[in-house]
Design a protein around this motif. Structure first.
Motif, PDB file in Angstrom:
ATOM      1  N   TRP A 469       0.864  -1.178   0.000  1.00 13.18           N
ATOM      2  CA  TRP A 469       0.000   0.000   0.000  1.00 13.18           C
ATOM      3  C   TRP A 469       0.899   1.224   0.000  1.00 13.18           C
ATOM      4  O   TRP A 469       2.114   1.111  -0.080  1.00 13.18           O
ATOM      5  CB  TRP A 469      -0.893  -0.013   1.251  1.00 13.18           C
ATOM      6  CG  TRP A 469      -2.033  -0.978   1.171  1.00 13.18           C
ATOM      7  CD1 TRP A 469      -1.998  -2.236   0.647  1.00 13.18           C
ATOM      8  CD2 TRP A 469      -3.366  -0.755   1.627  1.00 13.18           C
ATOM      9  NE1 TRP A 469      -3.234  -2.811   0.770  1.00 13.18           N
ATOM     10  CE2 TRP A 469      -4.089  -1.945   1.370  1.00 13.18           C
ATOM     11  CE3 TRP A 469      -4.011   0.297   2.245  1.00 13.18           C
ATOM     12  CZ2 TRP A 469      -5.432  -2.070   1.688  1.00 13.18           C
ATOM     13  CZ3 TRP A 469      -5.340   0.173   2.577  1.00 13.18           C
ATOM     14  CH2 TRP A 469      -6.048  -0.995   2.294  1.00 13.18           C
ATOM     15  N   SER A 470       0.261   2.392   0.170  1.00 17.00           N
ATOM     16  CA  SER A 470       1.055   3.613   0.174  1.00 17.00           C
ATOM     17  C   SER A 470       1.991   3.639   1.388  1.00 17.00           C
ATOM     18  O   SER A 470       1.677   3.072   2.419  1.00 17.00           O
ATOM     19  CB  SER A 470       0.126   4.822   0.214  1.00 17.00           C
ATOM     20  OG  SER A 470      -0.794   4.682   1.266  1.00 17.00           O
ATOM     21  N   ASP A 471       3.128   4.297   1.214  1.00 20.13           N
ATOM     22  CA  ASP A 471       4.060   4.493   2.326  1.00 20.13           C
ATOM     23  C   ASP A 471       3.724   5.817   2.994  1.00 20.13           C
ATOM     24  O   ASP A 471       3.172   6.710   2.354  1.00 20.13           O
ATOM     25  CB  ASP A 471       5.501   4.613   1.804  1.00 20.13           C
ATOM     26  CG  ASP A 471       6.003   3.308   1.198  1.00 20.13           C
ATOM     27  OD1 ASP A 471       5.225   2.337   1.196  1.00 20.13           O
ATOM     28  OD2 ASP A 471       7.149   3.291   0.742  1.00 20.13           O
ATOM     29  N   VAL A 472       4.084   5.921   4.257  1.00 17.81           N
ATOM     30  CA  VAL A 472       3.934   7.211   4.943  1.00 17.81           C
ATOM     31  C   VAL A 472       5.312   7.613   5.459  1.00 17.81           C
ATOM     32  O   VAL A 472       6.022   6.792   6.046  1.00 17.81           O
ATOM     33  CB  VAL A 472       2.925   7.100   6.113  1.00 17.81           C
ATOM     34  CG1 VAL A 472       2.985   8.324   7.011  1.00 17.81           C
ATOM     35  CG2 VAL A 472       1.504   6.892   5.587  1.00 17.81           C
ATOM     36  N   VAL A 513     -11.973   1.778   4.382  1.00 25.06           N
ATOM     37  CA  VAL A 513     -10.878   2.718   4.096  1.00 25.06           C
ATOM     38  C   VAL A 513     -10.112   2.965   5.411  1.00 25.06           C
ATOM     39  O   VAL A 513     -10.714   3.219   6.454  1.00 25.06           O
ATOM     40  CB  VAL A 513     -11.428   4.035   3.511  1.00 25.06           C
ATOM     41  CG1 VAL A 513     -10.337   5.083   3.407  1.00 25.06           C
ATOM     42  CG2 VAL A 513     -12.056   3.778   2.149  1.00 25.06           C
ATOM     43  N   ILE A 514      -8.786   2.879   5.322  1.00 22.12           N
ATOM     44  CA  ILE A 514      -7.951   2.934   6.527  1.00 22.12           C
ATOM     45  C   ILE A 514      -7.175   4.249   6.601  1.00 22.12           C
ATOM     46  O   ILE A 514      -6.637   4.712   5.596  1.00 22.12           O
ATOM     47  CB  ILE A 514      -6.962   1.750   6.543  1.00 22.12           C
ATOM     48  CG1 ILE A 514      -7.747   0.434   6.517  1.00 22.12           C
ATOM     49  CG2 ILE A 514      -6.060   1.799   7.767  1.00 22.12           C
ATOM     50  CD1 ILE A 514      -6.866  -0.787   6.311  1.00 22.12           C
ATOM     51  N   THR A 515      -7.127   4.835   7.794  1.00 21.83           N
ATOM     52  CA  THR A 515      -6.295   6.020   7.997  1.00 21.83           C
ATOM     53  C   THR A 515      -5.382   5.770   9.199  1.00 21.83           C
ATOM     54  O   THR A 515      -5.659   4.910  10.030  1.00 21.83           O
ATOM     55  CB  THR A 515      -7.133   7.281   8.313  1.00 21.83           C
ATOM     56  OG1 THR A 515      -7.955   7.008   9.454  1.00 21.83           O
ATOM     57  CG2 THR A 515      -7.993   7.693   7.144  1.00 21.83           C
ATOM     58  N   TYR A 529      -3.066  10.497   7.910  1.00 14.38           N
ATOM     59  CA  TYR A 529      -2.811  10.107   6.523  1.00 14.38           C
ATOM     60  C   TYR A 529      -3.831   9.038   6.122  1.00 14.38           C
ATOM     61  O   TYR A 529      -4.127   8.130   6.906  1.00 14.38           O
ATOM     62  CB  TYR A 529      -1.426   9.467   6.374  1.00 14.38           C
ATOM     63  CG  TYR A 529      -0.276  10.325   6.831  1.00 14.38           C
ATOM     64  CD1 TYR A 529       0.503  11.017   5.903  1.00 14.38           C
ATOM     65  CD2 TYR A 529       0.055  10.429   8.181  1.00 14.38           C
ATOM     66  CE1 TYR A 529       1.577  11.788   6.317  1.00 14.38           C
ATOM     67  CE2 TYR A 529       1.119  11.205   8.608  1.00 14.38           C
ATOM     68  CZ  TYR A 529       1.878  11.886   7.670  1.00 14.38           C
ATOM     69  OH  TYR A 529       2.946  12.638   8.088  1.00 14.38           O
ATOM     70  N   GLU A 530      -4.333   9.131   4.911  1.00 18.44           N
ATOM     71  CA  GLU A 530      -5.149   8.036   4.387  1.00 18.44           C
ATOM     72  C   GLU A 530      -4.188   7.044   3.743  1.00 18.44           C
ATOM     73  O   GLU A 530      -3.286   7.451   3.016  1.00 18.44           O
ATOM     74  CB  GLU A 530      -6.153   8.564   3.373  1.00 18.44           C
ATOM     75  CG  GLU A 530      -7.275   7.568   3.155  1.00 18.44           C
ATOM     76  CD  GLU A 530      -8.493   8.208   2.514  1.00 18.44           C
ATOM     77  OE1 GLU A 530      -9.148   7.518   1.752  1.00 18.44           O
ATOM     78  OE2 GLU A 530      -8.764   9.403   2.766  1.00 18.44           O
TER      79      GLU A 530
END
Ligand SMILES: Nc1ncnc2c1ncn2[C@@H]1O[C@H](COP(=O)(O)OP(=O)(O)OP(=O)(O)O)[C@@H](O)[C@H]1O
Ligand SMILES: [Mg+2]
Length: 534
Positions: A469-472, A513-515, A529-530
């Motif tokens: 998934w996206s990195d933060v 949807v996860i934040t 962050y989403e």
């Protein structure tokens, strides 16, 4: 007020309207030279004329593309949902460009797929308004479905595109859950789950054009709870078409790579038609006359039994997935066990292949196997039933979701599960699911790498169906402002902040949807962050 259930499928999109107790499939009309064609499905395809920017959608796109000669000024995107997954995961979005010599390969789509999806859904909305005689632009309230194993990015983009296209998304649910609701409703003559004579489990085996989903749903009165779900993202009718085409080509002496995109597309359609005919039970051989497609070769035939032998290994993983999902469900609800009490419901267009029922029945001989009478509309019907607010339902995470962390002073990695597979997702109106974690920084900037996976190995590391998934990037160093974008190049390992623990609050809403909210308690600052790839 009329409401809709919408199944945005890989091959076909289906809308079911519910109005004062009456459910009806929305028909879509296309004018052709020979007259008007009316269909229950809206094919999930787009044709774009590059120089004018004109676009056609659904059946109109498919028909026009089929009639085009070599013309590199057009771009065709079939199986839009399959491309959406590529897009959501940062992979190339493929389109068919009919090259000037008729031989050009598939190419990268030169447009933003999320915008194209919005255009497609706008065309769907227009077609619905026309068919239902609603004023154009009327807001359409809809319950929208997606695959049980769709990741957060896919869900996010789908929901946003529906909204941009003018739909009011009143709820979302997983496709197999919708089918289970439709089956329960069918068994009980529209009285929700009430007349089932006690709680029941339904295992849904949904094999469509591009995806396979399996879920076990526990039905108690009007409440539907998904006990377990999983799936295979790249398994469906498109694959069976390709296998048959390969068999035809090998009998003819040719390879799929040697065909131009137009010929390949036309041959695939022929393979699909031949495959679909098997269900009638009267087909002795599968037939292709290459001359119909401009190829100077004699006609070829394939025996259906030989074709079945080729697709059996493709179906095996789906059967295994169903077995795993039933076992997982039994772990959560002891009354679920393979036996006469468990109904396996076969839905999706590809479940009409006789081999599917044959293999499922052989693998689960004690269960009742029911083949749907609505292969294309079952999901949309279940969604439309949900739009009546008569039934309640709850989904679960189909995969483990978490992040890779460093341990042993950065010498080793571990997987920290944030939400494990099987965790129930909150229902609409309920507060988000929350998990709090504390982390003692080992760097000046945190690089949180999120991923999901189907299984874990013996060391607890992601092993099966791993997707990132996206990195933060989050500055642990209080001297770095939270608002400025952090960069990977600035990351240095340090123990300077190890005594300033960072609080991570993960939340998952009713859409899945996860934040993550990251807090630096030392400075009292926080940022949310989403987590998805957009
Ligand atoms: N009689 C049939 N026998 C075998 N396959 C069939 C038959 N009729 C339709 N199909 C196949 O079903 C597939 C489409 O099914 P369906 O409409 O359920 O998929 P979808 O909902 O668009 O896709 P997905 O659920 O994967 O997103 C196509 O591959 C089509 O060829
Ligand atoms: Mg489907």
């Amino acid at each position: 007020m009329a409401r809709l259930g919408i199944d945005f499928g890989t091959t076909n999109t289906v809308a079911m309207m519910h109005d004062r107790g009456i459910f009806s499939v929305v028909h879509h009309a296309v004018k052709t030279g020979a007259g008007t064609i009316v269909q229950e499905v809206f094919p999930s395809s787009i044709l774009i004329h590059r120089s004018s920017g004109r676009r056609w959608y659904g059946l109109e796109a498919e028909r026009r593309f089929g009639q085009l000669g070599p013309d590199p000024d057009h771009v065709f995107v079939p199986s839009l949902k399959r491309q959406l997954r590529n897009y959501a995961e940062g992979r190339r979005v493929q389109a068919i460009v009919p090259g000037a010599d008729g031989r050009e390969e598939t190419a990268e789509l030169p447009y933003d797929l999320a915008d194209e999806l919005t255009g497609f859904l706008r065309a769907l909305a227009e077609s619905i308004c026309q068919n239902q005689r609603l004023p154009a632009g009327e807001p359409l309230e809809a319950v929208v479905t997606w695959p049980a194993n769709a990741n957060g990015a896919q869900r996010h983009i789908t929901r946003r595109s529906f909204r941009k296209a003018g739909f009011v998304v009143i709820d979302t649910l997983n496709e197999p859950t919708a089918s289970a609701i439709e089956l329960a409703d069918c068994l009980t003559a529209g009285r929700g789950g009430k007349a089932l004579g006690g709680p029941q489990a339904v295992a849904v085996f949904d094999l469509g054009g591009g995806t396979f989903d399996a879920s076990v749903v526990w039905i108690e009165d009007d409440h539907f709870e998904v006990l377990a779900a999983s799936g295979i993202e790249d398994l469906g009718g498109d694959d069976f078409d390709r296998v048959l085409l390969e068999m035809f080509l090998s009998a003819m002496g040719g390879a799929i790579e040697d065909l131009g995109p137009l010929t390949r597309y036309a041959l695939l359609r022929q393979a699909r038609a031949q495959k679909e005919a098997i269900a009638s039970g009267t087909v002795r051989s599968l037939f292709l006359n290459p001359r119909d497609f401009g190829l100077e070769r004699p006609p070829v035939t394939i025996r259906p039994a030989a074709y079945a032998d080729r697709i059996r290994p493709l179906l095996q993983p789906a059967i295994a997935t169903l077995g795993r999902v039933i076992a997982q469900a039994a772990g959560r609800q002891p009354r679920v066990a393979p036996g006469p009490g468990l109904t396996i419901y076969l839905v999706g267009g590809s479940a009409r292949l006789p081999l599917v029922a044959e293999m499922v029945s052989a693998a689960f001989p004690e269960c009742r196997v029911v083949l749907t009478d609505k292969p294309f509309t079952s999901v949309a019907m279940g969604a439309a039933i949900c739009s009546t607010e008569r039934v309640g339902y709850r989904d679960v995470f189909a995969r483990h979701f978490g992040l890779i962390r460093l341990r042993d002073h950065g010498r080793a990695e571990m997987f920290d599960t944030v939400f494990s597979a099987g965790t129930p997702v909150p229902r609409r109106g309920e507060p988000p699911l929350e998990r709090v974690a504390w982390y003692y920084p080992r760097h000046n900037i945190g690089h949180l790498k999120y991923l999901e996976c189907v299984g874990l190995d013996d060391n607890g590391m992601p092993a099966d169906g791993v997707r990132s998934w996206s990195d933060v990037l989050f500055p642990y160093d209080p001297a770095l402002p939270l608002t400025a974008p952090a960069s990977r190049e600035e990351i240095v390992s340090t123990d300077r902040f190890a005594d300033q623990p960072v609080c991570e609050i993960y939340r998952c809403d009713a859409d899945g949807v996860i934040t993550v909210e990251l807090r630096r308690p030392a400075t009292g600052e926080a940022r949310t962050y989403e987590i998805y790839r957009d």
